[in-house]
Motif scaffolding. Sequence first.
Motif, PDB file in Angstrom:
ATOM      1  N   GLY A  68       0.819  -1.213   0.000  1.00  0.00           N
ATOM      2  CA  GLY A  68       0.000   0.000   0.000  1.00  0.00           C
ATOM      3  C   GLY A  68       0.846   1.253   0.000  1.00  0.00           C
ATOM      4  O   GLY A  68       0.500   2.249  -0.639  1.00  0.00           O
ATOM      5  N   ASN A  69       1.961   1.220   0.705  1.00  0.00           N
ATOM      6  CA  ASN A  69       2.849   2.374   0.750  1.00  0.00           C
ATOM      7  C   ASN A  69       3.438   2.661  -0.618  1.00  0.00           C
ATOM      8  O   ASN A  69       3.583   3.813  -1.020  1.00  0.00           O
ATOM      9  CB  ASN A  69       3.960   2.125   1.773  1.00  0.00           C
ATOM     10  N   ILE A  73       2.512   6.478  -3.196  1.00  0.00           N
ATOM     11  CA  ILE A  73       3.569   7.476  -3.355  1.00  0.00           C
ATOM     12  C   ILE A  73       3.029   8.744  -4.018  1.00  0.00           C
ATOM     13  O   ILE A  73       3.339   9.856  -3.602  1.00  0.00           O
ATOM     14  CB  ILE A  73       4.757   6.891  -4.147  1.00  0.00           C
ATOM     15  N   GLY A  74       2.169   8.603  -5.026  1.00  0.00           N
ATOM     16  CA  GLY A  74       1.627   9.764  -5.733  1.00  0.00           C
ATOM     17  C   GLY A  74       0.498  10.466  -4.996  1.00  0.00           C
ATOM     18  O   GLY A  74       0.100  11.564  -5.381  1.00  0.00           O
ATOM     19  N   GLN A  75      -0.022   9.860  -3.962  1.00  0.00           N
ATOM     20  CA  GLN A  75      -1.186  10.428  -3.271  1.00  0.00           C
ATOM     21  C   GLN A  75      -0.833  11.118  -1.964  1.00  0.00           C
ATOM     22  O   GLN A  75      -1.715  11.609  -1.278  1.00  0.00           O
ATOM     23  CB  GLN A  75      -2.186   9.308  -2.960  1.00  0.00           C
ATOM     24  N   TRP A  76       0.457  11.175  -1.593  1.00  0.00           N
ATOM     25  CA  TRP A  76       0.826  11.693  -0.273  1.00  0.00           C
ATOM     26  C   TRP A  76       0.405  13.132  -0.055  1.00  0.00           C
ATOM     27  O   TRP A  76       0.012  13.508   1.049  1.00  0.00           O
ATOM     28  CB  TRP A  76       2.333  11.544  -0.022  1.00  0.00           C
ATOM     29  N   ARG A  77       0.467  13.981  -1.088  1.00  0.00           N
ATOM     30  CA  ARG A  77       0.099  15.392  -0.909  1.00  0.00           C
ATOM     31  C   ARG A  77      -1.372  15.514  -0.512  1.00  0.00           C
ATOM     32  O   ARG A  77      -1.722  16.262   0.398  1.00  0.00           O
ATOM     33  CB  ARG A  77       0.393  16.162  -2.199  1.00  0.00           C
ATOM     34  N   ARG A  81      -2.938  16.792   3.156  1.00  0.00           N
ATOM     35  CA  ARG A  81      -3.910  17.883   3.221  1.00  0.00           C
ATOM     36  C   ARG A  81      -5.137  17.461   4.032  1.00  0.00           C
ATOM     37  O   ARG A  81      -5.612  18.202   4.895  1.00  0.00           O
ATOM     38  CB  ARG A  81      -4.301  18.288   1.796  1.00  0.00           C
ATOM     39  N   LYS A  82      -5.643  16.242   3.773  1.00  0.00           N
ATOM     40  CA  LYS A  82      -6.806  15.758   4.521  1.00  0.00           C
ATOM     41  C   LYS A  82      -6.468  15.539   5.995  1.00  0.00           C
ATOM     42  O   LYS A  82      -7.288  15.792   6.876  1.00  0.00           O
ATOM     43  CB  LYS A  82      -7.307  14.446   3.907  1.00  0.00           C
TER      44      LYS A  82
END
Length: 95
Positions: A68-69, A73-77, A81-82
């Motif tokens: 999952g990690n 990688i592309g969704q960390w920003r 924010r959430k």
Amino acid sequence: MQDINMPLLLEGNIVQIDEAYRIRVNARGEKRKIKKCPMGYKPGPDGNSCVKVGAKEKISRRKGAVRGNKKKIGQWRKIERKKKKAMVRRKAYGL
């Protein structure tokens, strides 16, 4: 972190806990109560007890976390924010 003053009653692989839970708040501000169990235990099917996590489940969870990690990688920003928004809500609730 494990609470030292948490009342426990050991019965084999099941641990009874009296009203030990934590409150989670999501980004929309919705509250949820989550059962608090000691390390190596998970909430049982009845919701009032803690059951020991087996070796096979530990391994599969660890492998799933690694996979999952790599995918996130592309969704960390977006995640950060959430998370920041949820922390603001938690602070407003006093949690």
